[in-house]
Every structure is written in structure tokens, then in C-alpha cells.
Design a protein around this motif. Structure first.
Motif, PDB file in Angstrom:
ATOM      1  N   ASN A 270       0.811  -1.218   0.000  1.00  0.00           N
ATOM      2  CA  ASN A 270       0.000   0.000   0.000  1.00  0.00           C
ATOM      3  C   ASN A 270       0.843   1.266   0.000  1.00  0.00           C
ATOM      4  N   LEU A 271       2.107   1.180   0.407  1.00  0.00           N
ATOM      5  CA  LEU A 271       2.997   2.322   0.214  1.00  0.00           C
ATOM      6  C   LEU A 271       3.191   2.565  -1.281  1.00  0.00           C
ATOM      7  N   TYR A 272       3.327   1.475  -2.025  1.00  0.00           N
ATOM      8  CA  TYR A 272       3.418   1.570  -3.486  1.00  0.00           C
ATOM      9  C   TYR A 272       2.133   2.153  -4.070  1.00  0.00           C
ATOM     10  N   ASN A 273       0.972   1.663  -3.588  1.00  0.00           N
ATOM     11  CA  ASN A 273      -0.310   2.200  -4.063  1.00  0.00           C
ATOM     12  C   ASN A 273      -0.437   3.687  -3.757  1.00  0.00           C
ATOM     13  N   ALA A 274       0.006   4.101  -2.566  1.00  0.00           N
ATOM     14  CA  ALA A 274      -0.078   5.511  -2.193  1.00  0.00           C
ATOM     15  C   ALA A 274       0.798   6.366  -3.102  1.00  0.00           C
ATOM     16  N   ALA A 275       1.977   5.851  -3.449  1.00  0.00           N
ATOM     17  CA  ALA A 275       2.875   6.594  -4.334  1.00  0.00           C
ATOM     18  C   ALA A 275       2.266   6.748  -5.721  1.00  0.00           C
ATOM     19  N   LYS A 276       1.734   5.657  -6.270  1.00  0.00           N
ATOM     20  CA  LYS A 276       1.147   5.702  -7.607  1.00  0.00           C
ATOM     21  C   LYS A 276      -0.128   6.539  -7.646  1.00  0.00           C
ATOM     22  N   SER A 277      -0.858   6.572  -6.521  1.00  0.00           N
ATOM     23  CA  SER A 277      -2.107   7.324  -6.447  1.00  0.00           C
ATOM     24  C   SER A 277      -1.890   8.752  -5.966  1.00  0.00           C
ATOM     25  N   HIS A 278      -0.640   9.114  -5.652  1.00  0.00           N
ATOM     26  CA  HIS A 278      -0.290  10.463  -5.210  1.00  0.00           C
ATOM     27  C   HIS A 278      -1.098  10.873  -3.987  1.00  0.00           C
ATOM     28  N   ILE A 279      -1.008  10.063  -2.939  1.00  0.00           N
ATOM     29  CA  ILE A 279      -1.732  10.318  -1.700  1.00  0.00           C
ATOM     30  C   ILE A 279      -0.749  10.762  -0.625  1.00  0.00           C
ATOM     31  N   PRO A 280      -1.035  11.871   0.057  1.00  0.00           N
ATOM     32  CA  PRO A 280      -0.101  12.372   1.078  1.00  0.00           C
ATOM     33  C   PRO A 280      -0.172  11.560   2.366  1.00  0.00           C
ATOM     34  N   VAL A 281       0.704  10.597   2.492  1.00  0.00           N
ATOM     35  CA  VAL A 281       0.785   9.752   3.683  1.00  0.00           C
ATOM     36  C   VAL A 281       2.136   9.990   4.357  1.00  0.00           C
ATOM     37  N   VAL A 282       2.109  10.183   5.664  1.00  0.00           N
ATOM     38  CA  VAL A 282       3.333  10.334   6.448  1.00  0.00           C
ATOM     39  C   VAL A 282       3.529   9.061   7.260  1.00  0.00           C
ATOM     40  N   VAL A 283       4.600   8.337   6.963  1.00  0.00           N
ATOM     41  CA  VAL A 283       4.891   7.077   7.645  1.00  0.00           C
ATOM     42  C   VAL A 283       5.934   7.336   8.727  1.00  0.00           C
ATOM     43  N   LEU A 284       5.572   7.054   9.974  1.00  0.00           N
ATOM     44  CA  LEU A 284       6.492   7.157  11.104  1.00  0.00           C
ATOM     45  C   LEU A 284       6.863   5.744  11.519  1.00  0.00           C
ATOM     46  N   CYS A 285       8.122   5.397  11.379  1.00  0.00           N
ATOM     47  CA  CYS A 285       8.549   4.032  11.670  1.00  0.00           C
ATOM     48  C   CYS A 285       9.505   4.035  12.864  1.00  0.00           C
ATOM     49  N   GLY A 286       9.181   3.227  13.867  1.00  0.00           N
ATOM     50  CA  GLY A 286      10.039   3.112  15.039  1.00  0.00           C
ATOM     51  C   GLY A 286      11.271   2.277  14.728  1.00  0.00           C
ATOM     52  N   GLN A 287      12.429   2.903  14.778  1.00  0.00           N
ATOM     53  CA  GLN A 287      13.686   2.201  14.567  1.00  0.00           C
ATOM     54  C   GLN A 287      14.226   1.722  15.925  1.00  0.00           C
ATOM     55  N   GLN A 288      15.110   0.731  15.905  1.00  0.00           N
ATOM     56  CA  GLN A 288      15.735   0.271  17.143  1.00  0.00           C
ATOM     57  C   GLN A 288      16.638   1.357  17.729  1.00  0.00           C
ATOM     58  N   HIS A 289      17.059   1.161  18.963  1.00  0.00           N
ATOM     59  CA  HIS A 289      17.887   2.132  19.684  1.00  0.00           C
ATOM     60  C   HIS A 289      19.101   2.499  18.835  1.00  0.00           C
ATOM     61  N   SER A 290      19.374   3.796  18.707  1.00  0.00           N
ATOM     62  CA  SER A 290      20.431   4.251  17.808  1.00  0.00           C
ATOM     63  C   SER A 290      21.805   3.711  18.208  1.00  0.00           C
ATOM     64  N   ASP A 291      22.038   3.514  19.510  1.00  0.00           N
ATOM     65  CA  ASP A 291      23.334   3.000  19.956  1.00  0.00           C
ATOM     66  C   ASP A 291      23.527   1.526  19.626  1.00  0.00           C
ATOM     67  N   LEU A 292      22.437   0.845  19.256  1.00  0.00           N
ATOM     68  CA  LEU A 292      22.524  -0.588  18.947  1.00  0.00           C
ATOM     69  C   LEU A 292      22.626  -0.876  17.461  1.00  0.00           C
ATOM     70  N   LEU A 293      22.318   0.114  16.619  1.00  0.00           N
ATOM     71  CA  LEU A 293      22.177  -0.161  15.187  1.00  0.00           C
ATOM     72  C   LEU A 293      23.429  -0.765  14.574  1.00  0.00           C
ATOM     73  N   PHE A 294      24.598  -0.304  15.004  1.00  0.00           N
ATOM     74  CA  PHE A 294      25.844  -0.843  14.462  1.00  0.00           C
ATOM     75  C   PHE A 294      25.956  -2.343  14.720  1.00  0.00           C
ATOM     76  N   GLN A 295      25.356  -2.817  15.822  1.00  0.00           N
ATOM     77  CA  GLN A 295      25.478  -4.219  16.219  1.00  0.00           C
ATOM     78  C   GLN A 295      24.404  -5.113  15.587  1.00  0.00           C
ATOM     79  N   GLU A 296      23.607  -4.547  14.666  1.00  0.00           N
ATOM     80  CA  GLU A 296      22.574  -5.295  13.950  1.00  0.00           C
ATOM     81  C   GLU A 296      21.625  -5.997  14.912  1.00  0.00           C
TER      82      GLU A 296
END
Length: 600
Positions: free
Chosen positions: A101-127
């Protein structure tokens, strides 16, 4: 006496005024008019979800059982309100689940704001668990994607995200936010304000004059109204320009996500055919083609260069769009105007001379359309009697729904459509009052309509929301019924169960015709014979939604009436499962204008 404050004192006061990173997010959303947040709970997003419990934020949380449902619901909300649809996703699996549906939103030109929770920034290097390069995953289908690098970036990033999503041409944006930033103090001197780019810019006067000159007096003119027209709410402006042409034919772009033109106008011929040869036939011999807001210029599955380009090269083309990418994207244009469609169309029209007096009056449009519908309804009734499997033609549902609409039982109808093989029937038979009263996910990724119906119902409780969906698509996300029940959403779900991927069967025939390739056997994998216990009404009941089955065409109108009375009277959803035919019309009878819809 005035006391001068040190930079350190001002910094501390700024932090206190803005609060936590989570509070900054809500300040921007609230100021943008957002009042719904769609999502699926995840540990990283708990601080954001918890913000909806703060009454002063004025934003409600809409729980969904799958991320693609949440994103689809945000699409429906954004399309109907004109405000950004906002969704929270959970790390890598959440983004992966929502890509369709992100693809559908892009093709349909719909203004959607996606907020995605990422893991702790200090842990990212450690995968760590569930982490990945989220921006890289999402950026192909967004206008802008970014991962915040500290709590003080949240404010500027939110301002940019909302600005970009709403700027023409609109579309989705993506922000990855390491979760600890949402619970840390955050500076923000922007005060939640969002830059709004004024969309009504007028095209270059010289190019406008050139377009008017090419269009004026051209024989057999064709106008293609794309989603840019629907987004601009420019029905009247297109009609005024068409009045300056001699016998124009007006088509919508294939798989339009808006209703891009007034279907009551007899000059409108439906959507362009989604087949190479038939699309070429529309343009062959045309003295000019005006491609107005035309996005989906190659919306088909099967193409063979040996059979020629979709628009013959000898047809002069004139473009108008607010998106430079769409101008001359696939076909050379004699004139190409970059400008707002609603603002620029009158400038072109004003430079065109009046055409010779027409032979007849367009005042008879309503009567002509009524005769067409009555004739077509008779054809559909005949098709029902000829059906090889004894089931109901999908178009019969559209016929019955129009009868109910004419009785005033579906005021302010909004149709969320994913019965793709019967789209033309619903477009032609039903009455639509605005471009946003019809919605399709133009990308074509299955599973958008039931989620979008949720957001549509939340966006405007005065609309009558009807979702028509094929059985294959309905099986993607029946969990939508859980959200519909939990939030008491008033939606009529109509499941057209033909026990097949009918659109794919038609597509296979096109492969055979174009390339001479045939499957090894009867392609039984394109059929969906259900197990004895697969029952959509029973499935919906498990989520708290009532409904009924229809197996005879004569019972459709009564069932739709009961369903709409339940939806509007009880403010609760209702499901109607219709046993529709999988019979495929012949290649010569795949447009609404043909007399025959089924050849057994």
C-alpha cells in the motif's frame, strides 16, 4: 530591568517548552489538522501511541491487525479529508508488510506520512533484532525518506515531511525514528508550523497559447483526464474546454484512483482500455489528444513492441500537468504545460474560438445516459440467464446498486472499489458527486480497498461508504472487519465471490493473443474453489460483523437495501457476499459500450 538570558538558559527553556520528542511529533500533526493515527502496536512505537491518550493532542489511535491495513486506512483518510494520513510502523517487518500500500499511495499520489520506530540508535551498528536500513527499504516508493539522527532533528524533519507530502504532486514520505529519541527532551523552535506550497500556479503563457492553437479546430479530438484532474477538482474546467472542441471523446486514465470526470456527461467514454490494441484504436485517426493530468500512461500488463506504441506517433499530443515528470514521459508532446490544472485550463479555453453550432443539445445528457443504463441493464439480465456457471454477472451488482441509489438509500455515496474486472460497470452505472467519491489504489497491489474503506469511514461520517471487493482481494485482509467492529464504522462491504482471479484469466488470454504462448494445462491455479467451510459472511461474523449471501440476481436490490439500512441506521458495518460468475467476456466485448457482456 531587563535580564539578558544566556544561550544555555534559552536552550533549557526551549526543551521545557517543546517537551519530549514524542510531543514535538504531535505538535506538528495537530497543527496540520491530523486527528487520526493508524498503526499496529510495537514496543518501539509505544511512546508515540501513548501520545494519543494525551487529550490535548486531539488525535485518536486507530488499531489495526496488519501494517498494510494501517497504511491503506491512512490512504482512505487522506484522500477524503485532503489532510495527511499518518501511520506508525514497526521496524523492518512493519515496513515490509506495508510496502504494497505504500506503493499504491505513491502511484495514487496520496499524502501519507509514515512514522517508523527504529531500534535504539546505539545498537544499530550491532545489527539488533528487527533492525535494518529502513530508509533504503522505503525510499523507492516515497517522495522523501529519512532517518532522524537525534531528538533535535524531529521538529525540522516533521516540518519537511509534511511539507513534501502536501506539495504538488502529493505523495507519501517516510521517517525512521530511533525509539529513544521519542522519550528524550527535544528542542524545536519551529513551533509545529508547516510550510505550505501554494499549488495554484499557472502555466507559461506562451505554451498555453501554443496548446490552444493546436487544440482549436482539430478533428476527432480525444481528451484523457488523469488523476491530476481529480486531484484538482477540475471537472467543470475540463467540460468548459471540451465545449470548445468539435465532438470530443473524453476518457479517464486506466485504473483511475479518483473519479476524474462527471460520468453524467455523454462525452465521457469510461477508462482507456487496459489492452494494447484497444488503446491504440482509441487514438487512431484523432486530430489531437489532450493529455490532462495523465499519470498512468502504460497501465497494462501485456505489451508487444511489434504491435506499436500505445499512442500512434502521428497523433499530435498536448500535455498539462503540475508534475514535470509526467510531461512527455512516454510520448512526444507538441505542447507541454507545467501548471496547476484547475488554474491553467481556463487560460487555454479563453484563447480557443467557439466551435460551429452542434447538431444537438447536450441538455439531453441525462436522458441519454438513462437510456444507456436501461439498455445495459437488459443486457446484464440476459447475461445472467446465459451464464455457464449459473452465477450472477458482477455488473448486476452495479445495476442493483444504482437502483438503490436512485431511491435515496445511498446519499453521498463513496465507492471504494477493488472489483477490478467490473470497474467499468460501477463507474458507468453509479452517480458520483465529487472526484473523491470514488477510490482505487492505482498501483494495483491487492489488498487496498478494505483498509481504505476504514479510513474513508473515519474521515467523513456523512458519506455512505460502500466497498466492493473481489474474493481474492478480500482474503488478503479480512482482519479489517476487526477494526470496523471495534470502532463501530459504518461500511457496506460487498464481496464479489467468483472463485477465480478473473482479471488474471483475462490477462492470460492477452498473453496468448499477443505472444502466441499457451499454458501447459487449463490454468486451474487461476481458480479459487473454496473449501466447504470458506464463507465470507461467516468469516465476518467471527469479527463481530453481520451479513448475508446473495445467489440470485433478482435478490440483489433487496439485499443491498437491507445492508444500507443496517449501515446507516445502526452505524455498524454489514457484509454481503454475492456469488458472481467467472465467465470471461470475449475480447470484443470488454468495454461498457459493447452490447454483449458474456459469451458462453
Amino acid at each position: 530591568m531587563t535580564t539578558t538570558k544566556s544561550p544555555e538558559q534559552r536552550d533549557v527553556e526551549t526543551v521545557v517548552a517543546a517537551g519530549l520528542g514524542r510531543d514535538v511529533i504531535f505538535e506538528y500533526l495537530r497543527n496540520a489538522g491530523v486527528d487520526q493515527l493508524f498503526g499496529v502496536p510495537g514496543t518501539n512505537e509505544v511512546p508515540i501511541i501513548d501520545g494519543t491518550d494525551v487529550k490535548s493532542n486531539l488525535i485518536s489511535y486507530v488499531p489495526c491487525l496488519h501494517e498494510n491495513i494501517a497504511l491503506g486506512a491512512a490512504m482512505g483518510y487522506a484522500r477524503l479529508t485532503g489532510r495527511p494520513g499518518v501511520v506508525e510502523l514497526h521496524v523492518t517487518p512493519g515496513v515490509g508488510h506495508a510496502i504494497g500500500n505504500l506503493y499504491n499511495a505513491a502511484k495514487s499520489h496520496i499524502p501519507v506520512v509514515v512514522l517508523c520506530g527504529q531500534q535504539h540508535s546505539d545498537l544499530l551498528f550491532q545489527e539488533p533484532l528487527l533492525a535494518s536500513d529502513l530508509v533504503r527499504t522505503a525510499e523507492q516508493h516515497t517522495k522523501w525518506s529519512y532517518e532522524v539522527r537525534g531528538p533535535d532533528e524531529i521538529g525540522p524533519a516533521m516540518q519537511r515531511a509534511l511539507k513534501v507530502a502536501l506539495a504538488p504532486p502529493q505523495g507519501p514520505v517516510f521517517l525512521s525514528i530511533p525509539w529513544e529519541f521519542t522519550v528524550q527532551p527535544a528542542r524545536d523552535e519551529g513551533q509545529g508550523r508547516v510550510t505550505r506550497i501554494a499549488p495554484g500556479f499557472i502555466g507559461d503563457p506562451t505554451e498555453v497559447e501554443r496548446a490552444a492553437r493546436i487544440l482549436s479546430g482539430a478533428p476527432d479530438p480525444v481528451i484523457v483526464v488523469g488523476d491530476g484532474v481529480g486531484a484538482a477538482d477540475a471537472w467543470a474546467e475540463v467540460s468548459a474546454l471540451a465545449d470548445k472542441l468539435v465532438n470530443p471523446r473524453i476518457y479517464s486514465e486506466p485504473l483511475s484512483s479518483f473519479m476524474n470526470y462527471d460520468t453524467a456527461d455523454s462525452r465521457w467514454r469510461g477508462e482507456l482500455p487496459a489492452f494494447q490494441e484497444k488503446m491504440r484504436q482509441v487514438f487512431e485517426g484523432a486530430g489531437v489528444a489532450f493529455l490532462c493530468g495523465f499519470n498512468a500512461q502504460a497501465q497494462l500488463v501485456v505489451f508487444n513492441w511489434a504491435r506499436g506504441q500505445l499512442i500512434p506517433p502521428d497523433v499530435p499530443l498536448v500535455y498539462l500537468h503540475n508534475d514535470p515528470w509526467q510531461l512527455g514521459k512516454n510520448f512526444y508532446g507538441e505542447a507541454a504545460i507545467l501548471g496547476d490544472i484547475k488554474a491553467t485550463l481556463p487560460r487555454i479555453t479563453a484563447l480557443m474560438p467557439d466551435p460551429p453550432a452542434p447538431d444537438g443539445s447536450r441538455a439531453s445528457d441525462d436522458a441519454t445516459r438513462k437510456r444507456d443504463r436501461e439498455r445495459r441493464a437488459a443486457v446484464v439480465a440476459k447475461a445472467a440467464s446465459l451464464s455457464t456457471d449459473g452465477r450472477i454477472p458482477g455488473e448486476a451488482v452495479a445495476v442493483a446498486l444504482r437502483e438503490v441509489q436512485d431511491k435515496g438509500l445511498a446519499p453521498n455515496l463513496t465507492l471504494v472499489n477493488e472489483a477490478v474486472s467490473d470497474s467499468g460497470a460501477f463507474q458507468k452505472h453509479l452517480r458520483f458527486d465529487t472526484p473523491t467519491s470514488y477510490f482505487v489504489g492505482q498501483g494495483g497491489s491487492l489488498g487496498y480497498s478494505m483498509p481504505a474503506a476504514l479510513g474513508t469511514a473515519l474521515a467523513d461520517g456523512d458519506r455512505t461508504v460502500v466497498n466492493v471487493v473481489g474474493d481474492g482481494s478480500a482474503l488478503f485482509y479480512p482482519q479489517c472487519w476487526w477494526t470496523a467492529d471495534k470502532l463501530d464504522l459504518a461500511i457496506l462491504f460487498v464481496v464479489l465471490n467468483n472463485q477465480a482471479y478473473k482479471t488474471l484469466i483475462i490477462g492470460l488470454e492477452e498473453v496468448e493473443r499477443s505472444y502466441g504462448w499457451y499454458p501447459t494445462g487449463p490454468a486451474g491455479y487461476l481458480r479459487l474453489p473454496p473449501p466447504p467451510d470458506l464463507d465470507f459472511v461467516q468469516l465476518a461474523a467471527g469479527y463481530g460483523i453481520t451479513g448475508e449471501h446473495v445467489t440470485v440476481a433478482a435478490e440483489l436490490e433487496a439485499a443491498l437495501t437491507r445492508g444500507l439500512e443496517h449501515v446507516r441506521g445502526n452505524r455498524r458495518s454489514y457484509v454481503i457476499e454475492v456469488a458472481t460468475t467467472a465467465d470471461v467476456p470475449s475480447p470484443e466485448a470488454r468495454t461498457w459500450f459493447d452490447e454483449v457482456v458474456v459469451v458462453p
